[in-house]
Design a protein around this motif. Sequence first.
Motif, PDB file in Angstrom:
ATOM      1  N   LYS A  51       0.855  -1.186   0.000  1.00  0.00           N
ATOM      2  CA  LYS A  51       0.000   0.000   0.000  1.00  0.00           C
ATOM      3  C   LYS A  51       0.892   1.238   0.000  1.00  0.00           C
ATOM      4  O   LYS A  51       2.108   1.138   0.163  1.00  0.00           O
ATOM      5  N   TYR A  52       0.259   2.390  -0.166  1.00  0.00           N
ATOM      6  CA  TYR A  52       0.991   3.653  -0.095  1.00  0.00           C
ATOM      7  C   TYR A  52       0.087   4.729   0.474  1.00  0.00           C
ATOM      8  O   TYR A  52      -1.135   4.574   0.521  1.00  0.00           O
ATOM      9  N   GLU A  53       0.712   5.809   0.918  1.00  0.00           N
ATOM     10  CA  GLU A  53      -0.049   6.970   1.386  1.00  0.00           C
ATOM     11  C   GLU A  53       0.738   8.234   1.064  1.00  0.00           C
ATOM     12  O   GLU A  53       1.965   8.214   0.990  1.00  0.00           O
ATOM     13  N   ILE A  54       0.009   9.312   0.850  1.00  0.00           N
ATOM     14  CA  ILE A  54       0.615  10.615   0.611  1.00  0.00           C
ATOM     15  C   ILE A  54       0.094  11.576   1.670  1.00  0.00           C
ATOM     16  O   ILE A  54      -1.123  11.709   1.851  1.00  0.00           O
ATOM     17  N   ASN A  55       1.020  12.199   2.381  1.00  0.00           N
ATOM     18  CA  ASN A  55       0.691  13.155   3.434  1.00  0.00           C
ATOM     19  C   ASN A  55       1.207  14.530   3.026  1.00  0.00           C
ATOM     20  O   ASN A  55       2.411  14.742   2.964  1.00  0.00           O
ATOM     21  N   PRO A  56       0.295  15.469   2.738  1.00  0.00           N
ATOM     22  CA  PRO A  56       0.712  16.785   2.251  1.00  0.00           C
ATOM     23  C   PRO A  56       1.457  17.615   3.305  1.00  0.00           C
ATOM     24  O   PRO A  56       1.203  17.483   4.506  1.00  0.00           O
ATOM     25  N   TYR A  71      10.264  12.502   0.240  1.00  0.00           N
ATOM     26  CA  TYR A  71       9.792  13.857   0.503  1.00  0.00           C
ATOM     27  C   TYR A  71      10.026  14.665  -0.761  1.00  0.00           C
ATOM     28  O   TYR A  71      11.148  14.730  -1.263  1.00  0.00           O
ATOM     29  N   TYR A  72       8.976  15.286  -1.288  1.00  0.00           N
ATOM     30  CA  TYR A  72       9.032  15.913  -2.602  1.00  0.00           C
ATOM     31  C   TYR A  72       8.085  17.109  -2.677  1.00  0.00           C
ATOM     32  O   TYR A  72       7.194  17.269  -1.841  1.00  0.00           O
ATOM     33  N   ASN A  73       8.265  17.928  -3.699  1.00  0.00           N
ATOM     34  CA  ASN A  73       7.361  19.042  -3.971  1.00  0.00           C
ATOM     35  C   ASN A  73       7.159  19.104  -5.477  1.00  0.00           C
ATOM     36  O   ASN A  73       8.057  19.502  -6.219  1.00  0.00           O
ATOM     37  N   SER A  74       5.984  18.680  -5.927  1.00  0.00           N
ATOM     38  CA  SER A  74       5.735  18.573  -7.375  1.00  0.00           C
ATOM     39  C   SER A  74       5.518  19.925  -8.050  1.00  0.00           C
ATOM     40  O   SER A  74       5.486  19.989  -9.276  1.00  0.00           O
ATOM     41  N   ASP A  75       5.398  20.993  -7.291  1.00  0.00           N
ATOM     42  CA  ASP A  75       5.316  22.325  -7.897  1.00  0.00           C
ATOM     43  C   ASP A  75       6.709  22.877  -8.192  1.00  0.00           C
ATOM     44  O   ASP A  75       6.922  23.559  -9.183  1.00  0.00           O
ATOM     45  N   THR A  76       7.658  22.564  -7.331  1.00  0.00           N
ATOM     46  CA  THR A  76       9.011  23.117  -7.438  1.00  0.00           C
ATOM     47  C   THR A  76       9.947  22.247  -8.275  1.00  0.00           C
ATOM     48  O   THR A  76      10.767  22.751  -9.022  1.00  0.00           O
ATOM     49  N   LEU A  77       9.852  20.936  -8.140  1.00  0.00           N
ATOM     50  CA  LEU A  77      10.817  20.015  -8.747  1.00  0.00           C
ATOM     51  C   LEU A  77      10.155  19.063  -9.738  1.00  0.00           C
ATOM     52  O   LEU A  77      10.397  17.866  -9.732  1.00  0.00           O
TER      53      LEU A  77
END
Length: 145
Positions: free
Chosen positions: A39-44, A69-75
């Motif tokens: 399973k997976y989860e994404i925590n903003p 840990y990532y930022n899809s707006d920046t990278l």
Amino acid sequence: GFMLEQLYRQADNKKYIKKNSSDSLFWYTCATPGQKMIKYEINPKKETILGILCDEYITYYDNKTVTFYYNSDTLKINPEWYSKFTLTNKNINVERMKSMYLKFKIEYRDFYFTVKATSITYKKIDNKIFDIKPTTIVIKDPLYE
């Protein structure tokens, strides 16, 4: 550390590693199927790294937990670039994050390790970086056989 640099060549779906201990270039295929993810989860907005507020993406397996840990707006990255990179489920992970990660943590039952970016430098990359010189000694990495 043991690794000087690593490079993924989409054209042949291989990762190449230049190690500190050798003049050779080691490679392994990225076409090997990844381990089954349970399973997976994404925590903003979970952690700030290099001044960038990052989402946390946790993937669960039978024997480990892997967190990015990532930022899809920046990278931002194009997930299609990694569509054939099934080893380590990178194709799935990149499709969900649509981003490079700034921190990576892998936890096993008896140990864990973390890799964290210390700086970001934006620069245009010449496609020649993906060329392998004819004089380079290229060896299949025994760690991935």
